[in-house]
Design an enzyme around this catalytic site. Sequence first.
Site, PDB file in Angstrom:
ATOM      1  N   ASP A  44       0.863  -1.168   0.000  1.00 58.11           N
ATOM      2  CA  ASP A  44       0.000   0.000   0.000  1.00 58.11           C
ATOM      3  C   ASP A  44       0.913   1.235   0.000  1.00 58.11           C
ATOM      4  OD1 ASP A  44      -2.254   1.742   0.518  1.00 58.11           O
ATOM      5  OD2 ASP A  44      -1.530   1.819   2.597  1.00 58.11           O
TER       6      ASP A  44
HETATM    7 MG   LIG Z   1      -2.943   3.186   3.413  1.00 59.83          MG
END
Ligand SMILES: [Mg+2]
Length: 230
Positions: A10
């Site tokens: 991420d």
């Molecule tokens: Mg994040």
Amino acid sequence: MKNYKYLLFDLDDTILDFGAAENRALEFVLESQRVDNSPGLYDRYKAINQAHWEMLERNELTKDRALAKRHEVFFGELGRSVDGAFINEMYMTQIAEHGHRMFDGALDVLRILSEAFPLYIITNGVKATQEKRLANAGINPYFQDVFISEDTGFQKPMKEFFEHVAACIDGFTPGDALIIGDSLTSDILGGINSGIDTCWYNPDAKENPFGFKADFEIRQLNELFRILGR
Ligand SMILES: [Mg+2]
């Protein structure tokens, strides 16, 4: 120890300090509307923003609407009626131009891991914004590919997002990959939905209020070396 072959990172609040970027952008739009910043406003914005991303994750709002409406709701609470799309444009420009501060140590972790694994970015966000921030941060060379929800047409935690990722990576099998991310509702749930192992980056030792769990939990990115046997 499992031998992972692909690492899916991420971006926001895992590698880049999105909180710092948001804070600065929020300050800018508040000033544009001649509203004084005051303690608590940023936290209130964050809660409203989070609620709108969750509506988007549940497919209750389109992305454009969610991004605009978060500002309408926020300024609405401050007694201002604003054009959310206009404010959002200004806000996103600030994030794109200035939102590339990296967490301490993140660069070293990426550099070292990229020598042993193919790394990929998986991020929910706006393509132009995320690409600009990645370029400004100078970390593109560490990644084989970048998957941005706006581009794929699906967002984490949707299974389709990860199916798209899988289809784009040569030889990819879900059982060989590890997702590293700070969000339980997008990164961790997305992994669970797609049969990919997950590592929850949880620097502030937050409680997990959900009925599902990540395979690993870390406070610092360099704990990945232990998980990955490096
Ligand atoms: Mg994040």
